[in-house]
Scaffold this active site. Structure first.
Site, PDB file in Angstrom:
ATOM      1  N   THR A 120      -9.688   3.552  11.467  1.00  0.00           N
ATOM      2  CA  THR A 120     -10.141   4.327  12.625  1.00  0.00           C
ATOM      3  C   THR A 120     -11.614   4.105  12.948  1.00  0.00           C
ATOM      4  O   THR A 120     -11.982   4.007  14.131  1.00  0.00           O
ATOM      5  CB  THR A 120      -9.892   5.832  12.355  1.00  0.00           C
ATOM      6  OG1 THR A 120      -8.533   6.010  11.938  1.00  0.00           O
ATOM      7  CG2 THR A 120     -10.131   6.652  13.605  1.00  0.00           C
ATOM      8  N   ALA A 154      -9.745   5.236   3.341  1.00  0.00           N
ATOM      9  CA  ALA A 154      -9.656   6.387   4.242  1.00  0.00           C
ATOM     10  C   ALA A 154     -10.905   7.264   4.202  1.00  0.00           C
ATOM     11  O   ALA A 154     -11.513   7.449   3.148  1.00  0.00           O
ATOM     12  CB  ALA A 154      -8.438   7.263   3.959  1.00  0.00           C
ATOM     13  N   GLY A 155     -11.244   7.773   5.368  1.00  0.00           N
ATOM     14  CA  GLY A 155     -12.341   8.725   5.486  1.00  0.00           C
ATOM     15  C   GLY A 155     -13.664   8.117   5.896  1.00  0.00           C
ATOM     16  O   GLY A 155     -14.595   8.837   6.244  1.00  0.00           O
ATOM     17  N   LYS A 165       0.878  -1.164   0.000  1.00  0.00           N
ATOM     18  CA  LYS A 165       0.000   0.000   0.000  1.00  0.00           C
ATOM     19  C   LYS A 165       0.916   1.214   0.000  1.00  0.00           C
ATOM     20  O   LYS A 165       1.584   1.503   0.988  1.00  0.00           O
ATOM     21  CB  LYS A 165      -0.919   0.001   1.230  1.00  0.00           C
ATOM     22  CG  LYS A 165      -1.739   1.285   1.330  1.00  0.00           C
ATOM     23  CD  LYS A 165      -2.611   1.327   2.564  1.00  0.00           C
ATOM     24  CE  LYS A 165      -3.092   2.761   2.791  1.00  0.00           C
ATOM     25  NZ  LYS A 165      -3.974   2.885   3.959  1.00  0.00           N
ATOM     26  N   GLY A 206      -8.645   9.103   8.919  1.00  0.00           N
ATOM     27  CA  GLY A 206      -9.063   9.274  10.309  1.00  0.00           C
ATOM     28  C   GLY A 206     -10.137  10.308  10.527  1.00  0.00           C
ATOM     29  O   GLY A 206     -10.583  10.513  11.657  1.00  0.00           O
TER      30      GLY A 206
END
Lengths: 257, 65
Positions: A207, A184-185, A96, A157
């Site tokens: 997260t 992400a997000g 990644k 996050g």
């Protein structure tokens, strides 16, 4: 199920391994998510008894595929060197690729990302680039050899969901044959479902699960949302309209006035 | 010999990287190494001599997103 570099996966939910309150909670969350791949990082190790050795035993015990990242790298050289160290440590060509261009938003550096992706692809790596929904950057990444793209939904996050649904939809339409992962997000199951409704192949999150009050329960909710969103995509949903359209038949309606 | 291990000054007797890692307590550890910013693959450690002031990075698997 998605295929990444000719490997057939058994889950559309990829889970990060950071920020869990304990190893036991991490294990429970990965199991509840039904994930068959987790992300990991490389960090400085104090000695043979350092935290990395115990963590590695936990990850091996999960029996899932590992996707190492280059998190924290802000230059091509750092990212390429980290990728090489990851390949040796985890015995996988998968990486990644993160090249961060701005610290507050962790916005990918598109220029460094494309350059690093090319260097690594030429060296036999199978690159999963953490990118934005920028079409031209995505094109360059594919030209560089990437067969998977991982655009953000929102900054890492932040839990904001999909900031640019239009852009993500464009990306899907432009690359029908490239595996696309929203990375992400994501904050809520509805965000994950939305990504899947757009036809994305998978979502990657950390997260949203790890920092939830009950990570295993949230992992289960995310798994259900990913499944529901994917089924909705495959079911060919209706187009949204501006005006009402009666669902009950008009024919045969009684006149009772 | 003085080197910098993961950003901290350390004194070492051994110069060969594989022996230095043992001296530093990494025997049997699952790690990857770099010297002065360049990766040193596992099989090249025995053939790598550390020099005064070298920056040695020792990395291991850790949680990540």
């Amino acid at each position: 199920m998605p295929t990444f570099y000719d490997v057939q996966m058994s889950s559309r939910l990829i889970v990060g391994t950071a920020q869990y309150p304990s190893p036991a909670v991490l294990e429970a969350a990965v199991e509840a998510a039904g994930a068959d791949m987790v992300t990991v990082s490389l960090r400085r190790e104090g000695a043979a008894t350092g935290g990395g050795q115990g963590f590695w035993e936990i990850i091996r015990g999960l029996g899932v595929r590992v996707l190492p990242n280059t998190a924290g790298c802000s230059t091509v050289k750092e990212a390429v060197t980290t990728a090489h160290m990851a390949r040796e440590l985890f015995d996988t060509p998968w990486i990644k690729l993160e090249v961060i261009g701005e610290e507050d938003t962790l916005h990918p550096d598109p220029f460094g990302l494309v350059e690093a992706a090319r260097v690594l692809s030429d060296d036999g790596f199978e690159v999963f680039p953490y990118c934005t929904e920028d079409l031209v950057v995505a094109d360059r990444l594919v030209d560089a050899g990437c067969r998977v793209l991982m655009p953000w939904g929102a900054p890492i996050g932040s839990g904001r969901g999909l900031n640019n649904v239009y852009g993500l939809r464009q990306l899907r339409a432009h690359f029908p044959d490239v595996a696309l992962v929203v990375d992400a997000g994501i904050g809520l199951p509805s965000h994950a479902a939305q990504a899947m409704e757009l036809g994305y192949d998978a979502v990657l999150m950390n997260t949203a699960i790890a920092k939830a009050g009950d990570p295993a329960l949230m992992a289960r909710a995310m798994r259900a949302a990913v499944g529901a969103g994917r089924e909705a995509f495959e079911a060919d949903p209706i187009e949204a309209g501006d005006m009402a359209s009666p669902s009950s038949p008009v024919m045969g309606r009684a006149f009772l006035t | 010999m003085r080197i910098v291990l993961n950003g901290e000054d350390r004194r070492l007797e051994a110069a060969r990287l594989d022996r230095a890692l043992e001296e530093l307590g990494y025997t049997g550890a699952h790690i990857a190494t770099a010297v002065n910013g360049e990766m040193v693959p596992r099989e090249a450690r025995a053939g790598t001599e550390l020099e005064e002031g070298d920056r040695l990075e020792v990395l291991a698997p850790l949680p990540g997103g």
